[in-house]
Design an enzyme around this catalytic site. Structure first.
Site, PDB file in Angstrom:
ATOM      1  N   LYS A  97       0.885  -1.176   0.000  1.00 43.73           N
ATOM      2  CA  LYS A  97       0.000   0.000   0.000  1.00 43.73           C
ATOM      3  C   LYS A  97       0.914   1.215   0.000  1.00 43.73           C
ATOM      4  O   LYS A  97       1.461   1.606   1.027  1.00 43.73           O
ATOM      5  CB  LYS A  97      -0.876  -0.021   1.254  1.00 43.73           C
ATOM      6  CG  LYS A  97      -2.224   0.674   1.110  1.00 43.73           C
ATOM      7  CD  LYS A  97      -2.159   2.120   0.715  1.00 43.73           C
ATOM      8  CE  LYS A  97      -1.971   3.048   1.893  1.00 43.73           C
ATOM      9  NZ  LYS A  97      -1.825   4.475   1.484  1.00 43.73           N
ATOM     10  N   GLU A 135       9.693   1.429  10.644  1.00 40.88           N
ATOM     11  CA  GLU A 135      10.723   2.466  10.444  1.00 40.88           C
ATOM     12  C   GLU A 135      10.011   3.803  10.575  1.00 40.88           C
ATOM     13  O   GLU A 135       9.222   4.174   9.707  1.00 40.88           O
ATOM     14  CB  GLU A 135      11.348   2.320   9.046  1.00 40.88           C
ATOM     15  CG  GLU A 135      12.103   1.037   8.840  1.00 40.88           C
ATOM     16  CD  GLU A 135      13.417   1.023   9.597  1.00 40.88           C
ATOM     17  OE1 GLU A 135      14.057   2.082   9.715  1.00 40.88           O
ATOM     18  OE2 GLU A 135      13.795  -0.053  10.086  1.00 40.88           O
ATOM     19  N   CYS A 155      13.402  11.222   7.011  1.00 38.44           N
ATOM     20  CA  CYS A 155      13.310  10.762   8.394  1.00 38.44           C
ATOM     21  C   CYS A 155      14.597  11.066   9.150  1.00 38.44           C
ATOM     22  O   CYS A 155      14.589  11.253  10.356  1.00 38.44           O
ATOM     23  CB  CYS A 155      13.020   9.272   8.418  1.00 38.44           C
ATOM     24  SG  CYS A 155      14.172   8.323   7.420  1.00 38.44           S
ATOM     25  N   GLU A 158       8.890  16.188  15.387  1.00 34.70           N
ATOM     26  CA  GLU A 158       9.384  16.094  14.008  1.00 34.70           C
ATOM     27  C   GLU A 158       8.625  17.101  13.137  1.00 34.70           C
ATOM     28  O   GLU A 158       7.399  17.064  13.038  1.00 34.70           O
ATOM     29  CB  GLU A 158       9.149  14.673  13.474  1.00 34.70           C
ATOM     30  CG  GLU A 158       9.775  14.466  12.108  1.00 34.70           C
ATOM     31  CD  GLU A 158       9.516  13.067  11.552  1.00 34.70           C
ATOM     32  OE1 GLU A 158       8.369  12.601  11.621  1.00 34.70           O
ATOM     33  OE2 GLU A 158      10.475  12.458  11.044  1.00 34.70           O
TER      34      GLU A 158
END
Ligand code: NAD
Length: 493
Positions: free
Chosen positions: A176, A251, A285, A384
Site C-alpha cells: 500500500k 521504520e 526521516c 518532528e
C-alpha cells in the site's frame, strides 16, 4: 485526459471495487497528474487472497533461492532501464529534485542485486546436542504474505527496502503506497511481473491510509506488516496487530542531532548541516533538525550555514539548477509554517528564512529556515517538523551535548563533526541512535543494516539482518536411534 491508474492485483490492473478514484497533484505546479484507485477492504481482500494463493502454489513454493535471485536481478535491470522515467514520475509526485530522484533511482537496482545475491545465502545451522543419536538443526522459511506500507518521501527506495528481502526470502507481498505517490510503485509491480515473478507475487492496492492501509493491517491472512512512516501511524499499527502476534518492522520518525565540535572542519560541517536539513527540503526521516555547535565555533558555523542558505535556489524541482523544491502537499506546508511560528512564539529567533517565497510557481514552497535562541526542550526541538527548518544551539562540553542529543523520544540517526578520533568513537558509543555518521551525513546503503532506536522504530532494514525479518526459524530434531525410547517421564535432550 487524465490518466487513470487501477490497483495491480494478480498480475493485472484491477479497478477499485467501489469505482472510486482519487487524484494526485504536482506540488510545484498544482496540476493534476493522474487519478488512482481508492482502495477499500474489498480490494485489499482480493490482493491478499491473490498473494496468499501465489504463496501456496507449487510453482512459487518450488522456486529455488537461486531462481529468486535471478528474478530479483532481472527486476533490478528493468528498474535500471526505466530509472530516468521513474525518477521523473516521482519528482512530479512528491516535488523532490529531479536530480536527487535520478540519483536514488539509478542506485535502486543495487537493492535488487544485493538481495538477489542473498536469496541463496539464508540458512539455518546445526546445533550441538547432548545425545550422539540426536540431530538438531534449524531452518529458515518464508513467512507468507507480507503487507508493506510506505510513505511518500522516497517512494520506491523505501518500498524496495521491503520488497527485495521479502521476495528473496520467498514471501509474496501486498503493497500500500502513500496516497501522494502511487504511480511508481504501481509501475514497479508491473516490472516485477515482466521480470518473471508469478502473477500475485507483488500486488499493489492504492488509496488512503485509514481505508486501504487499515484494511491491510487488519487482514487476518497477513503474516507480517513492514511499515515506514510516522511514529503515530506506526504506534497505531503496532496496537492493531498486537492481538494477532504477527511480526512488525516499523521504520518511523526522527529528530536527529547534528553535532559540531570545536575541532571540526567547520566549512565541511556547515555543508553537512545543510545536507542534513535542506536536502529534500528536510522531508527525510534522518533530517538533522537539531544542530548543536560548540560555543567556540557557534558564530562561525551559523554564519556559514545562513550564508549558504541565502544562496539556495528554490523553485521547479525539474530544473537542474534548483536546490530546494516544494513541500509535498498543502498540509505539509501549513504544518512546517506553523512550527516556525511556534518556534518564534517559544522564544526562538529567525536567523534566516521562515516564509513562503515567491518563486513564480503556485506550489507549496518554503524557505530554508534557521532558528537560533532555541532550547532543546522547546516543542520545535522535540517534535518532528519534516521540513527545511533547523534549530541551532550552542553547547560547552561533550557530556552536555550528549545529554541534549539523547534527550528526545526519537533515536533514528545522529551526525558528529570532529577531528578527534577518540571523541568520535566515544560519541558513537554513547549516542542513542541507530545510525551515526562522523564527518559525513545522510549516507545509506542496502548493505548497511539500520534500525531506529526508541520511538524511531522496531526491527532492522537493509543488510543481511533484514533477511531474518522476512523468515521464521524452525528447530528440527531427529532421533537416529531405532532402539526403545528412554524414560518417557524425563525430558529428552
Ligand atoms: P504516514 O504515517 O502518514 O503514512 C505512511 C503510510 O501509512 C502511508 O501509506 C499512509 O497511507 C499509511 N497509513 C496512514 N494511516 C494508516 C493506518 N491507520 N493504517 C495503515 N496505514 C496507514 O507517514 P508519511 O507522512 O507518509 O511519511 C512521513 C513519515 O515517515 C515521517 O514521520 C518520516 O520520519 C517517516 N519516515 C521514516 C523513515 C525511516 O526509515 N525511519 C523513512 C522515511 C520516512
Amino acid at each position: 485526459m487524465t490518466d487513470r491508474l487501477d490497483h495491480f492485483i494478480a498480475g493485472d490492473h484491477s479497478p477499485p471495487a467501489n469505482g472510486e478514484y482519487l487524484t494526485s497533484t504536482n506540488p510545484a505546479t498544482l496540476e493534476t497528474l493522474y487519478e488512482f484507485a481508492r482502495g477499500s477492504a474489498d480490494d485489499v481482500a482480493k490482493a491478499v487472497d491473490s498473494a496468499r494463493r501465489t504463496f501456496e502454489t507449487r510453482e512459487w513454493r518450488r522456486t529455488t533461492p537461486t531462481q529468486r535471485g535471478h528474478l530479483l536481478r532481472r527486476l533490478g535491470d528493468l528498474i535500471g532501464e526505466n530509472a530516468d522515467e521513474l525518477a521523473t514520475l516521482e519528482s512530479q509526485d512528491n516535488g523532490k529534485l529531479l536530480r536527487e530522484m535520478k540519483g536514488q533511482l539509478q542506485g535502486l537496482p543495487e537493492y535488487l542485486y544485493y538481495y538477489g545475491g542473498l536469496a541463496d545465502k539464508v540458512q539455518g545451522s546445526q546445533i550441538p546436542t547432548n545425545s550422539p543419536e540426536v540431530i538438531n538443526f534449524t531452518q529458515r522459511e518464508p513467512l507468507g504474505v507480507v503487507g508493506a506500507i510506505t510513505p511518500w518521501n522516497s517512494p520506491l527506495t523505501l518500498t524496495m527496502s521491503k520488497l527485495a528481502p521479502a521476495l528473496a526470502a520467498g514471501n509474496t507481498l501486498v503493497i500500500k503506497p502513500s496516497e501522494y505517490t502511487s504511480r511508481t510503485v504501481l509501475r514497479v509491480a508491473e516490472l516485477a511481473y515482466e521480470a518473471g515473478f508469478p502473477a500475485g507475487a507483488v500486488n499493489v492496492v492504492t488509496g488512503l491510509g485509514a481505508e486501504a492501509g487499515q484494511s491491510l493491517v487488519d487482514s487476518p491472512q497477513i503474516a507480517k506488516i513492514s511499515f515506514t512512516g510516522s511514529t503515530r501511524t506506526g504506534a497505531a499499527i503496532a496496537r492493531a496487530v498486537a492481538p494477532r502476534f504477527i511480526g512488525c518492522t516499523l521504520e518511523l520518525g526522527g529528530k536527529s542531532p547534528n553535532i559540531v565540535f570545536e575541532d571540526a572542519d567547520v566549512s565541511n560541517a556547515a555543508m553537512g548541516v545543510i545536507a542534513g536539513i535542506f536536502a529534500a527540503a528536510g522531508q527525510t526521516c534522518i533530517a538533522g533538525s537539531r544542530v548543536f555547535a560548540h560555543r567556540r565555533i557557534y558564530d562561525e558555523l551559523l554564519e556559514k550555514v545562513t550564508e549558504r542558505a541565502s544562496t539556495i535556489v528554490i523553485g521547479d524541482p525539474m530544473a537542474p539548477e534548483t536546490e530546494l523544491g516544494p513541500l509535498a502537499f498543502a498540509n505539509q506546508l501549513d504544518k512546517v509554517e506553523s512550527y516556525v511560528h511556534l518556534g518564534v512564539d517559544e522564544g526562538g529567533r529567525l536567523a534566516y528564512g521562515g516564509r513562503r517565497p515567491d518563486v513564480g510557481l503556485p506550489g507549496y514552497f518554503f524557505e530554508p529556515t534557521v532558528l537560533t535562541d532555541t532550547h532543546n526542550e522547546m516543542r520545535i526541538c522535540q517534535e518532528e517538523i519534516f521540513g527545511p527548518v533547523a534549530a541551532i544551539m550552542p553547547f560547552d562540553t561533550e557530556d552536555e551535548v550528549l545529554r541534549l542529543a539523547n534527550d528526545t523520544e526519537y533515536g533514528l540517526a545522529a551526525g558528529v563533526w570532529t577531528s578527534n578520533l577518540q571523541r568520535a568513537m566515544r560519541m558513537s558509543q554513547r549516542l542513542e541512535a541507530g545510525t551515526i555518521w562522523t564527518n559525513m551525513y545522510r549516507a545509506m546503503s542496502p548493505m548497511s543494516p539500520r534500525q531506529g532506536f526508541k520511538n524511531s522504530g522496531v526491527g532492522i532494514e537493509h543488510g543481511f539482518e533484514s533477511m531474518h525479518e522476512y523468515t521464521r526459524l524452525k528447530s528440527l530434531w531427529i532421533n537416529t536411534d531405532e532402539g526403545p525410547l528412554a524414560d518417557p517421564f524425563v525430558l529428552g535432550r
